[in-house]
Each structure stands twice: as structure tokens, then as C-alpha cells.
Design an enzyme around this catalytic site. Sequence first.
Site, short mmCIF file in Angstrom:
data_model
loop_
_atom_site.label_atom_id
_atom_site.label_comp_id
_atom_site.label_asym_id
_atom_site.label_seq_id
_atom_site.Cartn_x
_atom_site.Cartn_y
_atom_site.Cartn_z
N SER A 7 18.87 8.68 40.99
CA SER A 7 17.44 8.69 41.13
C SER A 7 16.93 10.10 41.94
O SER A 7 17.08 10.18 42.98
CB SER A 7 17.00 7.61 41.81
OG SER A 7 15.93 7.48 42.25
N HIS A 32 17.76 9.73 36.57
CA HIS A 32 16.81 8.58 36.65
C HIS A 32 15.39 8.94 37.32
O HIS A 32 15.66 9.44 38.34
CB HIS A 32 17.62 7.53 37.53
CG HIS A 32 16.79 6.20 37.57
ND1 HIS A 32 16.91 5.13 36.57
CD2 HIS A 32 16.03 5.72 38.58
CE1 HIS A 32 16.26 4.15 36.91
NE2 HIS A 32 15.75 4.32 38.10
N ASP A 34 12.01 7.90 38.57
CA ASP A 34 11.39 6.81 39.04
C ASP A 34 9.68 7.00 39.14
O ASP A 34 9.19 7.71 39.92
CB ASP A 34 11.66 6.27 40.59
CG ASP A 34 12.91 5.45 40.40
OD1 ASP A 34 13.35 4.52 39.57
OD2 ASP A 34 13.93 5.73 41.29
N MET A 36 6.15 5.56 39.86
CA MET A 36 5.46 4.31 40.73
C MET A 36 3.86 4.59 40.51
O MET A 36 3.54 5.78 40.91
CB MET A 36 5.77 4.29 41.86
CG MET A 36 7.37 4.06 41.97
SD MET A 36 8.03 4.06 43.73
CE MET A 36 9.61 3.84 43.51
N HIS A 65 12.29 5.05 34.69
CA HIS A 65 11.85 3.84 34.83
C HIS A 65 10.45 3.62 35.39
O HIS A 65 10.02 4.27 36.38
CB HIS A 65 12.89 3.65 35.95
CG HIS A 65 12.75 2.24 36.95
ND1 HIS A 65 13.57 1.90 37.91
CD2 HIS A 65 12.14 0.95 36.52
CE1 HIS A 65 13.11 0.66 38.39
NE2 HIS A 65 12.19 -0.08 37.33
N MET A 67 7.49 1.95 36.96
CA MET A 67 7.24 0.68 37.66
C MET A 67 5.58 0.69 38.00
O MET A 67 5.06 1.15 38.90
CB MET A 67 7.80 0.95 39.06
CG MET A 67 9.26 0.63 39.15
SD MET A 67 10.32 1.11 40.52
CE MET A 67 10.28 3.00 40.08
N MET A 136 17.24 -5.08 38.70
CA MET A 136 17.00 -4.43 40.03
C MET A 136 17.68 -5.35 41.23
O MET A 136 17.64 -6.44 41.22
CB MET A 136 15.46 -4.58 40.35
CG MET A 136 14.53 -3.73 39.57
SD MET A 136 15.00 -2.06 39.65
CE MET A 136 14.81 -1.58 41.27
N GLY A 141 10.08 -0.17 44.61
CA GLY A 141 8.98 0.58 45.41
C GLY A 141 9.41 1.56 46.10
O GLY A 141 8.78 2.72 46.43
N PHE A 142 10.81 1.43 46.48
CA PHE A 142 11.29 2.50 47.68
C PHE A 142 12.80 2.59 47.67
O PHE A 142 13.43 1.77 47.26
CB PHE A 142 10.93 1.93 49.06
CG PHE A 142 9.52 1.85 49.32
CD1 PHE A 142 8.89 2.95 49.84
CD2 PHE A 142 8.88 0.67 49.01
CE1 PHE A 142 7.43 2.87 50.02
CE2 PHE A 142 7.60 0.43 49.47
CZ PHE A 142 6.87 1.37 49.90
N GLY A 144 16.48 3.89 49.31
CA GLY A 144 17.31 3.58 50.60
C GLY A 144 17.21 2.08 51.07
O GLY A 144 17.33 1.88 52.33
N ASP A 174 20.03 -1.05 39.67
CA ASP A 174 19.43 -0.06 40.40
C ASP A 174 19.02 -0.52 41.72
O ASP A 174 18.16 -1.55 41.86
CB ASP A 174 18.02 0.24 39.62
CG ASP A 174 17.01 1.33 40.25
OD1 ASP A 174 17.54 1.99 41.25
OD2 ASP A 174 15.96 1.65 39.53
N GLY A 196 20.32 6.56 44.25
CA GLY A 196 19.49 7.70 44.72
C GLY A 196 20.23 8.19 45.88
O GLY A 196 20.67 9.41 45.98
C1 DX5 Z 1 13.56 1.69 43.67
C2 DX5 Z 1 13.67 2.74 42.46
C3 DX5 Z 1 15.28 2.95 42.70
C4 DX5 Z 1 15.83 3.61 44.13
C5 DX5 Z 1 17.29 3.92 44.44
O1 DX5 Z 1 12.23 1.25 43.20
O2 DX5 Z 1 13.95 2.33 41.32
O3 DX5 Z 1 15.76 3.99 41.58
O4 DX5 Z 1 15.39 5.05 43.78
O5 DX5 Z 1 17.45 4.16 45.44
P1 DX5 Z 1 18.54 3.96 46.38
O6 DX5 Z 1 19.82 4.33 45.52
O7 DX5 Z 1 18.30 4.90 47.50
O8 DX5 Z 1 18.64 2.55 46.63
ZN ZN Z 2 14.64 3.08 39.52
#
Ligand code: DX5
Ligand code: ZN
Length: 221
Positions: A7, A32, A34, A36, A65, A67, A136, A141-142, A144, A174, A196
Amino acid sequence: MVKLSPSILAADFTRLGESCAAVLDAGADMLHIDVMDGAFVPNISLGVPVLAALSAHLPAFYDVHLMIRHPLQYVKPFCDAGASLLTFHLEAESDPWRTIRAIHAAGCRAGMSIRPATPPGAVFPYLGELELVLVMSVEPGFGGQKFMPQAAEKIAAIRAEALRRGLAPEIEVDGGINLSTAPLCTNAGADVLVAGSAVFRAPDPAGAIAALRTACGAGGA
Ligand code: DX5
Ligand code: ZN
């Protein structure tokens, strides 16, 4: 073998092109992206112009992806900008059937994602039309965040239903994927792992990708 989709949310945005090229060279199967909107999720990331710039610069499989609310409105712009696979949320406010049809009409593969609180059965009616289901394993949203283990049960339920009906959509997971959570997902039937932090923030992305594949071992789909 399991596919890895790093990601770009965890990439160094000042060197986005170089960092993406580096993870592809390091063995990633796709990128990937993301997206948002600050409405479907409480964060804003990036959109069509960033995808268009990246895909023009770097040939790759772009796993996008969304969101965002009202994904149907944005199908064509993202497909035109280079999406290979466009995944939208079932919980977003667009008719799922029309959205899937629009994605296919725009020449992309169609994916549907569900948030942690949505039961796996919610995707069953659409399984025959989808190339991919994205489970998911964190609240979107975030990056880490910590992996939610219920995701593995959801993956297994979707895989079992697909097998029962002779269907073979890919299943992607994810959020919070690392060396200990990755095998739980592939053992449950996941084919594609989004990672990510575990890849882009690793000192050695090639080593991190190889270690994730090894961790999934024979359980890797
Ligand atoms: C969250 C994203 C993920 C995220 C994964 O909303 O869809 O793709 O970036 O990040 P890690 O792998 O750091 O959890
Ligand atoms: Zn994602």
C-alpha cells in the site's frame, strides 16, 4: 503463491515514483492505491491525478481501493487513470450491481470490500460477478493499525461459499499484515495480502516481501 500488494499509503510521498519502482523490483506483484475522501473514512489520501501520474510513469498492476462515498460516480475517472482492479465498499452509497457493471464496462476488474463490522454473507449475492473480494482487517482510514483476527474467519467463510458454488474470486486482506498475521490469512484462503508499513517502511523491502512469502509457506494460496 500468495500475491503481495504494497500500500503506497506508507510510501515516502516525496519520492513516490522511485519508492513504487523499488517495491516492484523487490518482488511486489502489484501496487495498492488507497483512495480516501474524508467522508466515507475520516482521512484524505490521494486521488485520480496521483494514480494517472504513477501509471503513466510506471507500468504495473494497479490495485485501487476506493474508500469513498458514491463510488459509482468515480468509476470512469479511476479506470481511465490506469486502475487495473477497482475495489469499492459495499457500505458506500452506490448501487452495488450498477457499480460492478460500470467497472467492467470501463475495462477494469471489479472488487468489493467490506468493513470489519460487515458480515461475510453480505458479499455472497455478488460473488459471481466479482474478480476480487477485499476483507478489511482494520477499520479503513489509516495505515499502521492492529490486525483484527476475526478477518480470518470472514475470509474462510467467503472462500467456503465460493468453493460451494464453483466460483473463484480472489480474496484480498488489508490492514495490519505482518509476518505473524499473514499466515493466518493465507491459511484461511486469502490470495492477496496488502501490506503498507511492513513493506514500504522496512529497511529492506525485498527482504520484507521474501519474508512474508516464506511466512505463508505452503499455506500460501
Ligand atoms: C487502511 C488501508 C490500508 C493500509 C494498510 O484504510 O486500506 O491499505 O494502508 O496499511 P498497514 O499495512 O500499515 O496496516
Ligand atoms: Zn487499502
